[in-house]
Scaffold this active site. Structure first.
Site, mmCIF file in Angstrom:
data_model
loop_
_atom_site.group_PDB
_atom_site.id
_atom_site.type_symbol
_atom_site.label_atom_id
_atom_site.label_comp_id
_atom_site.label_asym_id
_atom_site.label_seq_id
_atom_site.Cartn_x
_atom_site.Cartn_y
_atom_site.Cartn_z
ATOM 1 N N HIS A 124 0.868 -1.183 0.000
ATOM 2 C CA HIS A 124 0.000 0.000 0.000
ATOM 3 C C HIS A 124 0.906 1.234 0.000
ATOM 4 O O HIS A 124 2.008 1.187 0.545
ATOM 5 C CB HIS A 124 -0.834 -0.056 1.287
ATOM 6 C CG HIS A 124 -1.920 0.960 1.392
ATOM 7 N ND1 HIS A 124 -1.672 2.270 1.712
ATOM 8 C CD2 HIS A 124 -3.255 0.856 1.229
ATOM 9 C CE1 HIS A 124 -2.823 2.936 1.743
ATOM 10 N NE2 HIS A 124 -3.801 2.086 1.454
ATOM 11 N N ASP A 201 3.012 -4.590 8.220
ATOM 12 C CA ASP A 201 1.829 -3.742 8.046
ATOM 13 C C ASP A 201 0.614 -4.659 8.174
ATOM 14 O O ASP A 201 0.294 -5.416 7.274
ATOM 15 C CB ASP A 201 1.902 -3.068 6.668
ATOM 16 C CG ASP A 201 0.558 -2.495 6.210
ATOM 17 O OD1 ASP A 201 -0.433 -2.575 6.968
ATOM 18 O OD2 ASP A 201 0.503 -1.970 5.084
ATOM 19 N N GLN A 204 -4.504 -5.209 6.867
ATOM 20 C CA GLN A 204 -5.445 -6.237 6.425
ATOM 21 C C GLN A 204 -5.317 -7.516 7.247
ATOM 22 O O GLN A 204 -6.246 -8.309 7.303
ATOM 23 C CB GLN A 204 -5.231 -6.575 4.933
ATOM 24 C CG GLN A 204 -5.378 -5.390 4.005
ATOM 25 C CD GLN A 204 -6.784 -4.803 4.014
ATOM 26 O OE1 GLN A 204 -7.770 -5.510 4.220
ATOM 27 N NE2 GLN A 204 -6.881 -3.509 3.806
ATOM 28 N N LYS A 227 -10.391 -0.967 10.723
ATOM 29 C CA LYS A 227 -10.599 -2.158 9.883
ATOM 30 C C LYS A 227 -10.976 -3.376 10.734
ATOM 31 O O LYS A 227 -11.237 -4.447 10.218
ATOM 32 C CB LYS A 227 -9.342 -2.446 9.063
ATOM 33 C CG LYS A 227 -9.042 -1.334 8.049
ATOM 34 C CD LYS A 227 -8.093 -1.803 6.978
ATOM 35 C CE LYS A 227 -7.313 -0.673 6.327
ATOM 36 N NZ LYS A 227 -8.041 -0.017 5.246
ATOM 37 N N CYS A 365 -4.773 2.310 -3.750
ATOM 38 C CA CYS A 365 -3.553 2.854 -3.146
ATOM 39 C C CYS A 365 -2.367 1.925 -3.354
ATOM 40 O O CYS A 365 -1.514 1.784 -2.473
ATOM 41 C CB CYS A 365 -3.733 3.149 -1.656
ATOM 42 S SG CYS A 365 -4.990 4.371 -1.331
#
Lengths: 407, 142
Positions: A124, A201, A204, A227, A365
């Site tokens: 991303h 990261d 997700q 999220k 993104c």
């Protein structure tokens, strides 16, 4: 195992009872943000009604109450990530701020000219740009792990890329654009053999996958609350104590100091050294409510349900003529990205929206990934604990009717 | 000369959309307009004619003919191309002065302002701005 009652879960999310363009809302844009259960909304409201005060300093009842609730949230996040100590949990706005923090503190103090930072082509923008900015400042080199045609990382290429010059490896737990789950344990172990640190990261990953930062042995793990059924504007960064202690502070201000004089300021201990200013107290407390809700439903149960949704969507969408799923990795979170021959993704998204179906369209993104795949963008449907098989059927019907209109 | 004014053109579009009940009908109509709109030749599908701020690629080109401006445009997305063709319909055949002074109210009246996503509303605003800028350039050069 108790039966997974998706209808009961849907009742907990007020927004799922609303309509979009006079059609019942079918919300399939969960990789962008998840909807919030009533308990999260109530927690936010109740904080301002019953607990509002500034934390960590006031010598009064409300200040103590707000501080306790805030620190309980940190403890819940520690448990959610499997960290050893709540001191290793820094509360901030989300993954974007977390990556910027690491780049501007660890990166700023450790990276030198000629050092290398490794990312993947699927990252991303928030896991690309802060590193690019650091590399520009330090004359360091950014290296990019390629992917195969299924959207899986080329691990052999990664192994070859690693050297004594590698200082940081920063990789998503799962790709937001394609859904691919990366073999982060292996990535971490290989990086450590060369003495590099690894940043994960988890934007997700946190909502879909089990996390145990100690077992993974990652040096940093960042995720965003919004999220994971929690409010926007809050997130957490786990960092190994040794690394966090050695890092210079990020923002200067109140809360992060021990003593201030015009001659010299000494800094607070962990985690407060990285938390200058009055934080987003209400949303952090509601962050805990979101994670508690996930624990109540059970991560395993949610995963099993989401996996069923993913399998069903993959089957339904593959049956549509002219449609190609982009990203067919063996291990995927519940994200389906696709293109349709002769139809622009923006048109497909607009026509689905007219039917009350919310999807994301565009480059997600991840422009370098789109360039690598040779496409302008995709339509992305992403599923959460409250989506149903029937919603996926509606998506498939919606796509077919859009194709008919566009062709 | 029976040239319709910008106002008359806009009212015509508003009347046409009034006959369409659902969003799907409106989009189907825009898609038909997009399909009918002749494609722009490749020489104008370049960065110089590209409109910034759109999720899809949009190109608009114009030239002067008998003191009025003629617009041509294209997009790789059909619904957007339908919107482009509405703008072309409103502005083409008008004088640069009339185009600069035009108050475009039809987009809001046909519901597209509220309905299209933020990025695309900005895109639509960019298209109008670019078309007006082209009109200003022609006025100064004529």
């Amino acid at each position: 195992m108790m039966r997974y009652d998706v209808e009961a879960i849907r009742q907990d999310f007020p927004i799922l009872q609303t309509t979009a363009h006079q059609k019942p809302l079918v919300y399939l844009d969960n990789a962008a943000t998840s909807q919030k259960p009533q308990i999260v909304i109530d927690t936010l409201l109740n904080y301002y009604k019953q607990s509002n005060a500034n934390i960590h300093r006031g010598a009064h009842y409300l200040a103590a109450k707000a501080t306790e609730e805030y620190e309980q949230a940190r403890e819940t996040i520690r448990h959610f990530l499997g960290a050893d100590s709540a001191d290793e949990i820094i509360l901030l706005r989300g993954v974007t701020e977390a990556i910027n923090l690491i780049a501007n503190t660890y990166g700023e103090s450790q990276i030198q000219e000629g050092d290398e930072i490794i990312l993947s082509v699927m990252e991303h923008h928030s896991n690309i740009v802060p590193w690019q900015m650091l590399c520009e400042r330090k004359k360091a080199i950014l290296k990019v792990i390629p992917i195969n045609e299924k959207g899986e990382l080329e691990l052999q290429a990664y192994e070859k890329m690693l050297s004594e010059r590698t200082k940081i490896v920063s990789i998503a737990h799962a790709s937001n654009a394609l859904g691919s789950i990366h073999p982060i344990k292996k990535i971490i172990d290989l990086a450590h053999q060369k003495g590099a640190i690894v940043v994960i990261d988890g934007a997700q990953g946190a909502v879909h996958l089990d996390i145990d930062v100690q077992e993974l042995d990652c040096d940093f793990y960042a995720f965003s609350g919004h999220k994971v059924y929690a409010p926007t504007g809050v997130g957490a960064l786990y960092g190994k104590r040794k690394i966090l202690e050695a890092m210079p502070p990020y923002h200067g201000g109140g809360e992060m100091i021990k003593e201030v004089s015009f001659e010299k300021t000494t800094y607070n201990g962990l985690p407060f050294k990285f938390e200058a200013g009055t934080p987003n107290i209400a949303d952090v407390i509601a962050f805990k409510a979101g994670l508690d809700y996930v624990q109540k439903i059970g991560k395993q149960n949610i995963h099993a349900h989401e996996d069923q949704l993913l399998q069903h969507a993959t089957k339904q969408l593959n049956a549509i003529e002219g449609l190609s799923i982009i990203g067919t990795a063996a291990q995927k979170v519940s994200v389906v990205s696709f293109v349709v021959e002769g139809c622009h993704h923006g048109d497909l998204g607009t026509l689905l929206d007219a039917k009350g179906i919310a999807v994301r369209t565009g480059h997600h993104c991840a422009q370098p990934l789109m360039a690598h795949l040779g496409i302008k963008g995709t339509v992305r449907a992403s599923f959460a604990m409250y989506n149903t098989l029937s919603e996926i059927d509606q998506l498939a019907v919606g796509i077919q009717s859009a194709i008919k209109m566009l062709k | 000369m029976a040239n319709h004014s910008i106002e008359e053109k806009q009212n015509e579009i508003i009347d046409n959309f009034a006959l369409l009940d659902s969003w799907e009908d409106k989009y189907a109509y825009l898609i038909e307009l997009g399909k009918k709109c002749p494609p722009l030749t490749d020489e104008y599908k370049t960065d110089a004619y590209k409109i910034k701020g759109c999720q899809s690629n949009v190109w608009i080109h114009s030239y002067l003919q008998h003191e009025t401006l003629i617009y041509e445009g294209d997009s790789d997305a059909l619904i957007v191309k339908g919107l482009v063709s509405l703008l072309i319909d409103v502005f083409s055949g008008q004088t640069p002065q009339a185009i600069q002074n035009a108050d475009l109210y039809f987009i809001e009246k046909i519901g597209m302002q509220q309905h299209l996503s933020m990025t695309r509303v900005n895109g639509l605003a960019s298209m109008i701005k670019q078309m007006k800028l082209q009109a200003i350039q022609f006025q100064h050069s004529s």
